[in-house]
Scaffold this active site. Structure first.
Site, PDB file in Angstrom:
ATOM      1  N   ASN A   1      -5.590  -9.838  -7.574  1.00 22.11           N
ATOM      2  CA  ASN A   1      -5.730 -10.423  -6.177  1.00 22.11           C
ATOM      3  C   ASN A   1      -6.902 -10.981  -6.103  1.00 22.11           C
ATOM      4  O   ASN A   1      -7.223 -11.689  -5.171  1.00 22.11           O
ATOM      5  CB  ASN A   1      -5.384  -9.292  -5.113  1.00 22.11           C
TER       6      ASN A   1
ATOM      7  N   THR B   1      13.084   5.239  10.736  1.00 18.24           N
ATOM      8  CA  THR B   1      13.830   4.066  11.089  1.00 18.24           C
ATOM      9  C   THR B   1      13.530   2.682  10.383  1.00 18.24           C
ATOM     10  O   THR B   1      12.184   2.253  10.501  1.00 18.24           O
ATOM     11  CB  THR B   1      13.974   3.942  12.594  1.00 18.24           C
TER      12      THR B   1
ATOM     13  N   THR C   1       0.764  -1.247  -0.044  1.00 12.33           N
ATOM     14  CA  THR C   1       0.102   0.037  -0.005  1.00 12.33           C
ATOM     15  C   THR C   1       0.848   1.272   0.009  1.00 12.33           C
ATOM     16  O   THR C   1       0.743   2.085  -0.756  1.00 12.33           O
ATOM     17  CB  THR C   1      -1.032  -0.080   1.348  1.00 12.33           C
TER      18      THR C   1
ATOM     19  N   CYS D   1      -9.395  -6.649   1.646  1.00 18.61           N
ATOM     20  CA  CYS D   1      -9.350  -5.292   1.533  1.00 18.61           C
ATOM     21  C   CYS D   1     -10.705  -4.504   1.270  1.00 18.61           C
ATOM     22  O   CYS D   1     -11.123  -3.402   1.749  1.00 18.61           O
ATOM     23  CB  CYS D   1      -8.371  -4.484   0.420  1.00 18.61           C
TER      24      CYS D   1
ATOM     25  N   SER E   1       5.099  -7.448  -1.505  1.00 21.07           N
ATOM     26  CA  SER E   1       4.679  -7.068  -0.061  1.00 21.07           C
ATOM     27  C   SER E   1       4.996  -8.621   0.541  1.00 21.07           C
ATOM     28  O   SER E   1       4.777  -9.700   0.151  1.00 21.07           O
ATOM     29  CB  SER E   1       3.282  -7.056   0.182  1.00 21.07           C
ATOM     30  N   ALA E   2       5.703  -8.626   1.774  1.00 21.13           N
ATOM     31  CA  ALA E   2       6.453  -9.870   2.200  1.00 21.13           C
ATOM     32  C   ALA E   2       5.376 -10.766   2.685  1.00 21.13           C
ATOM     33  O   ALA E   2       5.440 -11.916   2.753  1.00 21.13           O
ATOM     34  CB  ALA E   2       7.307  -9.547   3.393  1.00 21.13           C
TER      35      ALA E   2
ATOM     36  N   GLN F   1       0.576  -9.561  -5.771  1.00 20.97           N
ATOM     37  CA  GLN F   1       0.361 -11.033  -5.964  1.00 20.97           C
ATOM     38  C   GLN F   1       1.255 -11.652  -6.922  1.00 20.97           C
ATOM     39  O   GLN F   1       1.080 -12.750  -7.091  1.00 20.97           O
ATOM     40  CB  GLN F   1      -1.040 -10.888  -6.353  1.00 20.97           C
TER      41      GLN F   1
END
Ligand code: PMP
Length: 364
Positions: free
Chosen positions: A147, A233, A70, A316, A195-196, A175
């Site tokens: 997705n 960070t 996102t 989502c 995206s992990a 995806q």
């Protein structure tokens, strides 16, 4: 329970989980600190970046870590747009909400956003896309894999259309990344997200390939982290675990893809006549299945009571009662869309689980 919602999120790999814990314990120093522990954290961060870059066959400087796809989608698109005066954008009507809501906002800000039609097979219509290309086109944004349906989008064809036009090409690869090899340079892609938590890594880590020669605007103001493109960070332990998850996905790709393909084949072979699979040219992980005469409003809770986790549309979109816009865009009726569930397979699933799912589905 039988978890068939892997497109929403996957279970972290055991090796990745162990490594994550190890990193939390070892590398707690801030990668921006100049003392030796800080420098060690920095070395680990840059190693992870180099790992991801080599898997994608791009330069290390082209890889940024964010909080997810996102954020990556928002950062890349806003960033690229900040580098041009052109005001037109082309996207599809089946994008993830992190693209579509941003497009709404950009249109409020004065951009002209064109939405390309979707064909009944679930693919973005490249002929329709062509019609919108002009000298004022700043950017094209099309996802690699949808997705909700798993339909692979014609990224290669779009890439050919955009070659040498100076139009930026953004691809939402959430995806795709970790499931198939992809070569952004070869495809002329300027930015691509991953995206992990979609490839058996932790949540909260986005991988962003963004051509380093484009000095984009930041989304969040703060420190000079991530080549001064993403302040704050770094989520170091999770980033290190994510790079490891991607490395394992690539290392095991052949066998693991064969396993998912076999699960997919098995599931399809067991589906009865009351089920229709939406879309063509799909990846094996995601199936959008129309269950004739049923409605997801009743089907999903009934499956849930049997311990089966699937979704209607994408996670989502849940909470919204309207029919899936993706399925409607493909030409399904509201009734057909409302009878479609998304089943998404993962490495932890077994044929026994599929037997149980089919058995429950048939009895409903
Ligand atoms: N794009 C697509 C195609 C997705 O499937 C998702 C995950 N639902 C996202 C973007 C957003 O990813 P994240 O959860 O990492 O923000």
């Amino acid at each position: 329970s039988v978890y068939l919602d892997n497109a929403a999120s996957t279970k972290i790999r055991k090796e990745v989980l162990d490594y994550l814990v190890e990193c939390l314990e070892k590398y707690y120093a801030n990668p921006s600190s100049v003392h030796s522990m800080g420098r060690e954290s920095r070395v680990m961060l840059e190693k992870a970046r180099a790992t991801v870059a080599s898997l994608l066959n791009v330069k290390t400087q082209d890889i940024l870590f964010t909080s997810g796809a996102t954020e990556s989608n928002n950062l890349a698109i806003r960033g690229l747009l900040s580098k041009t005066d052109k005001k037109e954008i082309i996207t599809s009507n089946i994008e993830h909400s992190s693209i579509l809501k941003l497009m709404n906002r950009l249109s409020d800000e004065g951009y002209i956003v064109h939405y390309v039609k979707t064909l009944p097979n679930g693919q973005v219509d490249v002929e329709d896309l062509k019609k919108y290309l002009n000298t004022n086109t700043a950017l094209v944004s099309v996802m690699a894999v949808n997705n909700e349906t798993g339909v692979r989008q014609p990224i290669d064809k779009i890439s050919k259309l955009l070659a040498n036009t100076g139009i930026y090409f953004h691809v939402d690869g959430a995806q795709l990344l970790g499931k198939m090899e992809v070569d952004p340079y070869l495809l002329g892609i300027d930015s691509m997200t991953g995206s992990a938590h979609k490839f058996y890594g932790p949540k909260g880590v986005g991988v962003l390939y963004l051509r380093d020669d484009i000095p984009v605007e930041k989304l969040i103001y703060g420190g000079p982290q991530e080549r001064n493109k993403r302040a704050g960070t770094e989520n170091l332990d999770a980033i290190l675990a994510s790079a490891y998850a991607l490395e394992l996905a690539y290392k095991n790709m052949k066998d693991e893809r064969a396993y998912i393909k076999e699960l997919n084949r098995y599931l399809l072979s067991k589906l009865s006549d009351k089920c229709i699979v939406n879309g063509e040219n799909r990846i094996d992980d995601i199936l959008s299945i129309q269950v004739k005469g049923k409605n997801i409003q009743t089907l999903l809770p009934m499956l849930d009571m049997k311990g089966i986790m699937v979704s209607g549309g994408s996670a989502c979109m849940s909470g919204s009662l309207s029919a899936s816009p993706v399925l409607i865009a493909m030409g399904l009726s509201e009734e057909e869309a409302n009878s479609s569930i998304r089943v998404s397979l993962g490495l932890h699933n077994t044929k026994e689980e599929i037997d149980y799912f089919i058995d429950c589905l048939e009895k409903m």
